[in-house]
Design an enzyme around this catalytic site. Structure first.
Site, PDB file in Angstrom:
ATOM      1  N   SER A 159      38.600  40.847   1.885  1.00  0.00           N
ATOM      2  CA  SER A 159      38.072  41.856   2.434  1.00  0.00           C
ATOM      3  C   SER A 159      38.992  42.388   3.459  1.00  0.00           C
ATOM      4  O   SER A 159      40.024  42.488   3.365  1.00  0.00           O
ATOM      5  CB  SER A 159      36.699  41.427   2.953  1.00  0.00           C
ATOM      6  OG  SER A 159      35.687  42.822   3.259  1.00  0.00           O
TER       7      SER A 159
ATOM      8  N   ASP B  94      35.130  41.556  -4.326  1.00  0.00           N
ATOM      9  CA  ASP B  94      35.167  41.223  -2.995  1.00  0.00           C
ATOM     10  C   ASP B  94      34.429  39.923  -2.751  1.00  0.00           C
ATOM     11  O   ASP B  94      33.336  39.696  -3.046  1.00  0.00           O
ATOM     12  CB  ASP B  94      34.375  42.037  -1.806  1.00  0.00           C
ATOM     13  CG  ASP B  94      34.974  41.826  -0.270  1.00  0.00           C
ATOM     14  OD1 ASP B  94      35.313  40.419  -0.107  1.00  0.00           O
ATOM     15  OD2 ASP B  94      35.257  42.811   0.392  1.00  0.00           O
TER      16      ASP B  94
END
Length: 515
Positions: free
Chosen positions: A109, A361
């Site tokens: 991320s 993610d």
């Protein structure tokens, strides 16, 4: 495709900057050991680590190769918050000379944004980080409205069309990647993953590992727990995937408020049941168990599709398509299938038939970049767990326990969980293979008393200026967050040195007694 190493780590896909450059230009390497290029990197990196440990621990003698522990710095996600806090933490570790003690740096991320910026510089860990922190400050605090101007929209459309013409699969997540490019840079960012070779070719920096999850259509995120095309730009094409805030589906949202998805598994999945008795003699390689395959009903399929549809996901040509492994791979004691992994059942459990890898993610499954460090072949001895989560600041040790992965046990009382300290050292010496863990939750403990009274009262609170979905900070908020995370590292120097010293002593004992 330009050379880069992509390995699957059961629940996640781990991307390394291009270390692989064999003369044969092989696209896929099959094997359980670390690739030759990573082993070569570790040999070079040991020179830096040995010198750093001798200096930090004030050792009288040089460390031999088999006395050097493997230290890793691990980060978690959280958008601009994790980008900012990663800079602060690394600044503190730099001042303690601990970055030079680390073999690996992992991220997901928003922390990958920081890593991508750092590894542009071939010698970033050997230099002062203040310049990079100030450059990031400029972008984090600038107005973001320009990202939606007509001029930018035309630019986005042009880039997406060009990407499609080159043979890439495009989706709305690619548009997000273009927006991220604008958020973090003034102009087009042409930096590629393979460009980071220069930052690791001499072992001068920790090896960066970027982590993502591979998902499939019609499966929830929690079910997962080669064409010749140009290489993609790092932030433009991969930065969006590593911060895919919009790759949600209804089932994921359901699980935010419910503890189990057994209902959906029971009523919307295809069922495969073994029938008959197992044969007395071992099955031959070409034989399979007799099974009854029952497809989900039309209503169930519609329901499943509706609740697992993701509004956006990054798709890349699958290097695993058509891959056939040896029939006995499951019998190899080095092959470890994590319990939350969903594999194909026929005809070969690791045969990939999908044309694309669908990556999102990792934060949507488990907000940690720890899995690649837990590969037994990496033999990681110490993990600096830098936690930047917006929600619970407690480690997900239960997850590792359920997977049968050696990991230290975290024993905190309810009162301790409500009033977390800046750092915890967990050393489960009774669990073979468990690394020493230094856990840094994102808290404002003694900092508010000694550095900034009355400020940063709620750092990880969703209503604070540092919300995961906040893309713009005030200058003072950015500065305070960098200072807080730097302070939390520096204020716990004694625990960091204790962990490093214990790891070195343990390595020497292993060498002496062969244990």
């Amino acid at each position: 495709m330009a050379s880069q190493v992509v390995t699957t780590c059961n629940m996640c896909a781990c991307v390394f900057p291009g270390l692989c450059s064999s003369s044969e230009d092989l696209d896929v390497r099959l094997g359980f050991d670390l690739c030759t290029e990573e082993q070569d990197f570790l040999c070079k990196r040991k020179n830096y680590v040995a010198a750093a440990l001798k200096k930090v621990l004030q050792l009288e003698e040089d460390l031999q190769d088999d006395e050097i522990p493997v230290v890793a710095i691990m980060t978690t996600g959280g958008g601009m918050r994790s980008l900012t806090t990663t800079y602060g933490s690394l600044l503190g570790l730099k001042k303690l000379n601990v970055i030079d003690c680390a073999m690996y740096l992992t991220g997901l991320s928003g922390t990958t944004w920081t890593m991508a910026n750092l590894y542009r510089d071939a010698d970033w860990s050997q230099q002062d980080l203040s310049g990079k922190i100030n450059e990031a400050r400029k972008h984090v605090t600038k107005c973001k409205m320009g990202s939606f101007s007509m001029e930018r929209m035309k630019y986005y459309n042009k880039q997406l069309c060009q990407r499609k013409q080159e043979g890439h699969r495009t989706s709305s997540i690619d548009l997000w990647g273009l927006i991220v490019e604008y958020l973090l840079h003034d102009g087009k960012d042409n930096h590629k993953l393979s460009d980071q070779r220069q930052a690791v070719d001499q072992g001068q920096n920790p090896l960066p590992i970027y982590v993502a999850i591979n998902v499939k259509d019609n499966y929830s995120t929690l079910d997962f727990k080669g064409k010749d095309i140009p290489e993609m730009y790092l932030i433009l094409n991969l930065g969006g995937m590593w911060s895919s805030l919009f790759s949600l589906n209804l089932l994921y949202i359901w699980n935010l408020s419910h503890t189990s998805e057994d209902f959906w598994h029971r009523w919307t999945r295809d069922r495969v049941n073994d029938i008959g008795k197992f044969p007395v003699l071992p099955m031959r390689p070409h034989e399979q168990k007799t099974q009854v395959f029952t497809t989900a009903s039309p209503l169930s399929r519609v329901l499943r599709g509706a609740i697992t549809e993701r509004t956006s996901v990054a798709q890349y040509h699958s290097f695993l398509k058509g891959l056939q492994l040896h029939n006995d791979y499951l019998e190899n004691d080095k092959f470890c299938r994590w319990k939350d992994t969903v594999l194909d059942t026929s005809p070969n459990q690791l045969t990939e038939t999908a044309e694309y890898l669908s990556l999102i993610d990792t934060g949507f499954f488990i907000n940690t970049s720890c899995p690649p460090l837990l590969r037994p072949e990496r033999k990681v001895d110490v993990i600096l767990h830098l936690n930047y989560s917006a929600g619970s600041q407690i480690l997900s040790c239960k997850y590792y326990s359920e997977q049968g992965i050696p990991f230290p046990k975290v024993a905190l009382s309810e009162e301790e969980r409500k009033n977390l300290k800046e750092c915890y050292l967990f050393d489960d010496a009774e669990t073979p293979g468990a690394p020493i863990l230094l856990f840094f939750p994102l808290v404002n403990d003694t900092y508010q008393s000694y550095k900034a009274p009355g400020k940063l009262s709620a750092v990880a609170n969703r209503f604070s200026p540092y919300s995961t979905y906040s893309v713009t900070y005030k200058e003072q908020d950015y500065d305070q967050l960098v200072k807080l995370t730097e302070y939390n590292i520096l204020n716990n120097k004694h625990l960091i040195l204790q962990a490093l010293r214990t790891a070195v002593e343990r390595q020497k004992r292993h060498k002496k007694y062969g244990a």
